[in-house]
Design a protein around this motif. Structure first.
Motif, PDB file in Angstrom:
ATOM      1  N   ALA A   1      -8.405   2.544   2.910  1.00 16.96           N
ATOM      2  CA  ALA A   1      -8.574   1.796   4.183  1.00 16.96           C
ATOM      3  C   ALA A   1      -7.883   3.280   5.518  1.00 16.96           C
ATOM      4  O   ALA A   1      -6.784   4.211   5.012  1.00 16.96           O
ATOM      5  CB  ALA A   1      -7.727   0.720   4.585  1.00 16.96           C
ATOM      6  N   PHE A   2      -7.677   3.318   6.687  1.00 13.61           N
ATOM      7  CA  PHE A   2      -7.378   4.311   7.059  1.00 13.61           C
ATOM      8  C   PHE A   2      -5.996   4.135   7.593  1.00 13.61           C
ATOM      9  O   PHE A   2      -5.822   2.761   8.425  1.00 13.61           O
ATOM     10  CB  PHE A   2      -8.310   4.129   9.152  1.00 13.61           C
ATOM     11  N   HIS A   3      -4.821   4.333   8.275  1.00 17.58           N
ATOM     12  CA  HIS A   3      -3.481   4.361   8.065  1.00 17.58           C
ATOM     13  C   HIS A   3      -3.392   5.088   9.454  1.00 17.58           C
ATOM     14  O   HIS A   3      -3.453   6.367   9.991  1.00 17.58           O
ATOM     15  CB  HIS A   3      -2.647   4.727   7.296  1.00 17.58           C
ATOM     16  N   SER A   4      -3.342   3.748  10.369  1.00 17.67           N
ATOM     17  CA  SER A   4      -2.190   4.660  11.896  1.00 17.67           C
ATOM     18  C   SER A   4      -1.705   3.749  12.438  1.00 17.67           C
ATOM     19  O   SER A   4      -1.176   2.538  12.268  1.00 17.67           O
ATOM     20  CB  SER A   4      -3.631   5.188  12.553  1.00 17.67           C
ATOM     21  N   GLY A   5      -0.478   4.419  13.160  1.00 20.31           N
ATOM     22  CA  GLY A   5       0.347   3.903  14.880  1.00 20.31           C
ATOM     23  C   GLY A   5       1.123   4.851  15.537  1.00 20.31           C
ATOM     24  O   GLY A   5       1.031   5.968  15.320  1.00 20.31           O
ATOM     25  N   GLY A   6       2.318   3.709  15.120  1.00 24.06           N
ATOM     26  CA  GLY A   6       3.390   5.021  16.174  1.00 24.06           C
ATOM     27  C   GLY A   6       4.784   4.918  16.620  1.00 24.06           C
ATOM     28  O   GLY A   6       5.474   3.366  15.308  1.00 24.06           O
ATOM     29  N   SER A   7       5.857   5.008  16.499  1.00 21.50           N
ATOM     30  CA  SER A   7       6.830   5.110  16.968  1.00 21.50           C
ATOM     31  C   SER A   7       7.552   5.634  17.843  1.00 21.50           C
ATOM     32  O   SER A   7       7.297   6.507  18.203  1.00 21.50           O
ATOM     33  CB  SER A   7       8.128   5.206  15.377  1.00 21.50           C
ATOM     34  N   ILE A   8       8.994   4.673  18.401  1.00 20.27           N
ATOM     35  CA  ILE A   8       9.274   5.293  19.075  1.00 20.27           C
ATOM     36  C   ILE A   8      10.978   4.994  18.509  1.00 20.27           C
ATOM     37  O   ILE A   8      11.729   4.444  18.265  1.00 20.27           O
ATOM     38  CB  ILE A   8       9.159   3.762  20.578  1.00 20.27           C
ATOM     39  N   GLY A   9      11.667   5.907  18.415  1.00 23.80           N
ATOM     40  CA  GLY A   9      12.986   6.225  18.287  1.00 23.80           C
ATOM     41  C   GLY A   9      14.386   6.728  19.027  1.00 23.80           C
ATOM     42  O   GLY A   9      13.887   7.574  20.165  1.00 23.80           O
TER      43      GLY A   9
ATOM     44  N   PHE B   1      -1.360  10.056  11.671  1.00 30.76           N
ATOM     45  CA  PHE B   1      -2.938   9.481  10.994  1.00 30.76           C
ATOM     46  C   PHE B   1      -3.612   9.802  10.058  1.00 30.76           C
ATOM     47  O   PHE B   1      -2.864  10.912   9.296  1.00 30.76           O
ATOM     48  CB  PHE B   1      -3.911   9.246  11.933  1.00 30.76           C
ATOM     49  N   GLY B   2      -4.626   9.110   9.063  1.00 34.73           N
ATOM     50  CA  GLY B   2      -4.794   9.264   7.588  1.00 34.73           C
ATOM     51  C   GLY B   2      -4.575   8.144   6.597  1.00 34.73           C
ATOM     52  O   GLY B   2      -5.681   6.996   8.123  1.00 34.73           O
ATOM     53  N   GLY B   3      -5.050   8.123   5.611  1.00 37.24           N
ATOM     54  CA  GLY B   3      -5.124   6.838   4.799  1.00 37.24           C
ATOM     55  C   GLY B   3      -4.131   6.517   3.850  1.00 37.24           C
ATOM     56  O   GLY B   3      -3.189   6.792   3.409  1.00 37.24           O
ATOM     57  N   LEU B   4      -5.021   5.438   2.951  1.00 38.63           N
ATOM     58  CA  LEU B   4      -3.814   4.405   2.173  1.00 38.63           C
ATOM     59  C   LEU B   4      -4.973   3.878   1.482  1.00 38.63           C
ATOM     60  O   LEU B   4      -6.169   3.937   1.341  1.00 38.63           O
ATOM     61  CB  LEU B   4      -3.573   3.765   2.847  1.00 38.63           C
ATOM     62  N   VAL B   5      -4.608   3.507   0.179  1.00 37.97           N
ATOM     63  CA  VAL B   5      -4.169   2.691  -1.186  1.00 37.97           C
ATOM     64  C   VAL B   5      -3.800   1.513  -0.993  1.00 37.97           C
ATOM     65  O   VAL B   5      -2.700   1.729  -1.405  1.00 37.97           O
ATOM     66  CB  VAL B   5      -4.834   3.555  -1.765  1.00 37.97           C
ATOM     67  N   HIS B   6      -4.267   0.629  -1.180  1.00 40.18           N
ATOM     68  CA  HIS B   6      -3.573  -1.079  -1.057  1.00 40.18           C
ATOM     69  C   HIS B   6      -4.195  -1.799  -1.529  1.00 40.18           C
ATOM     70  O   HIS B   6      -4.837  -1.625  -3.153  1.00 40.18           O
ATOM     71  CB  HIS B   6      -3.966  -2.092   0.009  1.00 40.18           C
ATOM     72  N   ASN B   7      -3.295  -3.177  -2.552  1.00 43.86           N
ATOM     73  CA  ASN B   7      -4.069  -3.988  -3.602  1.00 43.86           C
ATOM     74  C   ASN B   7      -3.954  -4.815  -3.200  1.00 43.86           C
ATOM     75  O   ASN B   7      -3.968  -6.135  -3.810  1.00 43.86           O
ATOM     76  CB  ASN B   7      -2.236  -4.066  -4.472  1.00 43.86           C
TER      77      ASN B   7
ATOM     78  N   PHE C   1       4.916   0.241  14.974  1.00 40.60           N
ATOM     79  CA  PHE C   1       3.866  -0.346  14.438  1.00 40.60           C
ATOM     80  C   PHE C   1       2.720   0.134  13.916  1.00 40.60           C
ATOM     81  O   PHE C   1       2.620   1.966  14.108  1.00 40.60           O
ATOM     82  CB  PHE C   1       2.875  -0.635  16.115  1.00 40.60           C
ATOM     83  N   ASP C   2       2.788  -0.360  12.256  1.00 33.85           N
ATOM     84  CA  ASP C   2       1.651   0.483  11.864  1.00 33.85           C
ATOM     85  C   ASP C   2       0.889  -0.719  11.328  1.00 33.85           C
ATOM     86  O   ASP C   2       0.700  -1.573  11.568  1.00 33.85           O
ATOM     87  CB  ASP C   2       2.680   0.131  10.215  1.00 33.85           C
ATOM     88  N   HIS C   3      -1.082   0.250  11.892  1.00 34.21           N
ATOM     89  CA  HIS C   3      -2.273  -0.345  11.094  1.00 34.21           C
ATOM     90  C   HIS C   3      -2.816  -0.314  10.457  1.00 34.21           C
ATOM     91  O   HIS C   3      -2.917   1.336   9.473  1.00 34.21           O
ATOM     92  CB  HIS C   3      -2.340   0.062  12.491  1.00 34.21           C
ATOM     93  N   LEU C   4      -3.265  -0.868   9.452  1.00 27.91           N
ATOM     94  CA  LEU C   4      -4.713  -0.451   8.517  1.00 27.91           C
ATOM     95  C   LEU C   4      -5.648  -1.586   8.974  1.00 27.91           C
ATOM     96  O   LEU C   4      -5.895  -2.709   9.371  1.00 27.91           O
ATOM     97  CB  LEU C   4      -3.900  -0.774   6.980  1.00 27.91           C
ATOM     98  N   SER C   5      -6.810  -0.661   8.947  1.00 19.37           N
ATOM     99  CA  SER C   5      -8.759  -0.720   9.205  1.00 19.37           C
ATOM    100  C   SER C   5      -8.656   0.112   8.191  1.00 19.37           C
ATOM    101  O   SER C   5      -8.932   0.813   7.958  1.00 19.37           O
ATOM    102  CB  SER C   5      -8.419  -0.509  10.284  1.00 19.37           C
TER     103      SER C   5
ATOM    104  N   TYR D   1       0.554  -1.368  -0.295  1.00 17.20           N
ATOM    105  CA  TYR D   1       0.302   0.268  -0.295  1.00 17.20           C
ATOM    106  C   TYR D   1       1.202   1.583   0.314  1.00 17.20           C
ATOM    107  O   TYR D   1       2.070   1.083   0.580  1.00 17.20           O
ATOM    108  CB  TYR D   1      -0.909  -0.128   1.235  1.00 17.20           C
ATOM    109  N   VAL D   2      -0.404   1.859  -0.525  1.00 21.03           N
ATOM    110  CA  VAL D   2       1.080   3.675  -0.159  1.00 21.03           C
ATOM    111  C   VAL D   2      -0.347   4.627   0.281  1.00 21.03           C
ATOM    112  O   VAL D   2      -1.448   4.240   0.634  1.00 21.03           O
ATOM    113  CB  VAL D   2       0.803   4.594  -2.219  1.00 21.03           C
ATOM    114  N   TYR D   3       0.473   5.102   1.393  1.00 20.86           N
ATOM    115  CA  TYR D   3      -0.421   5.901   2.169  1.00 20.86           C
ATOM    116  C   TYR D   3       0.106   7.399   2.003  1.00 20.86           C
ATOM    117  O   TYR D   3       1.649   8.110   2.058  1.00 20.86           O
ATOM    118  CB  TYR D   3       0.216   5.334   3.636  1.00 20.86           C
TER     119      TYR D   3
END
Length: 194
Positions: free
Chosen positions: A147-155, A123-129, A168-172, A102-104
């Protein structure tokens, strides 16, 4: 007598020089939320890394390549700390085994724990195959093409250019479409500020 007056006047002037500033100045002071020295939100940032794909689902067992561009901060919100103002990002996740890619695009918010450690949410949106129908033996049922695109990072910032982060990367689709198995990816990325 003139000498005494002159010495008293001189003493008064030097005493006023040592006095603290007037209280009216302290009541007008503003709180400044200064970012750590290693954080440069005015720069573009390139990120990339590898993810474990769709853990604990029919699509699990493969890997993804992630590439992302984070834009500089285009505006600020007056009177609020930096972490309330988002930066925009665009990227993609490509699966090596022919499963969902997917691209987001969306917004991300950065919170600096100190000069080196930081956390992010996005948080945002994506298109997938991927598969739109119900779950199959090797594909998740994602319901709709977007789908919606959300998640987070610790860096951790290694210096003012390089950083590493666990993400962590999530689509739903949030149950808007008939099927919503979703995908959860976990990965390790590096970032470079231009």
């Amino acid at each position: 007598m003139a000498a005494v007056l002159l010495s008293v006047t001189s003493f008064g002037a030097s005493a006023s020089d040592l006095a603290p500033p007037a209280s009216s100045n302290s009541t007008n002071s503003e709180i400044v939320f200064a970012p750590p020295a290693l954080y440069h939100p005015e720069r573009f940032e390139l990120r990339g890394g590898l993810f474990a794909h769709a853990i604990a689902s029919p699509e699990g067992g493969s890997a993804d390549l992630n590439l992302e561009v984070v834009a500089p901060r285009f505006f600020t919100i007056p009177g609020l700390p930096d972490y309330f103002t988002p930066r925009f990002h665009v990227g993609g996740i490509g699966n090596f085994a022919g499963r969902t890619s997917y691209v987001y695009a969306g917004a991300l918010w950065t919170y600096n724990f100190n000069a080196n450690w930081f956390g992010e949410g996005f948080f945002g949106g994506l298109v997938h195959n991927g598969n739109l129908d119900d779950v199959s033996d090797h594909m998740n049922g994602l319901g709709c093409r977007w789908a919606f695109h959300s998640g987070g990072s610790i860096g951790y910032r290694l210096n003012d250019r390089w950083s590493v982060m666990g993400t962590f990367d999530h689509l739903s689709n949030a149950e808007i479409c008939p099927y919503n198995k979703g995908i959860n990816d976990w990965g390790l990325r590096i970032g470079y500020s231009l």
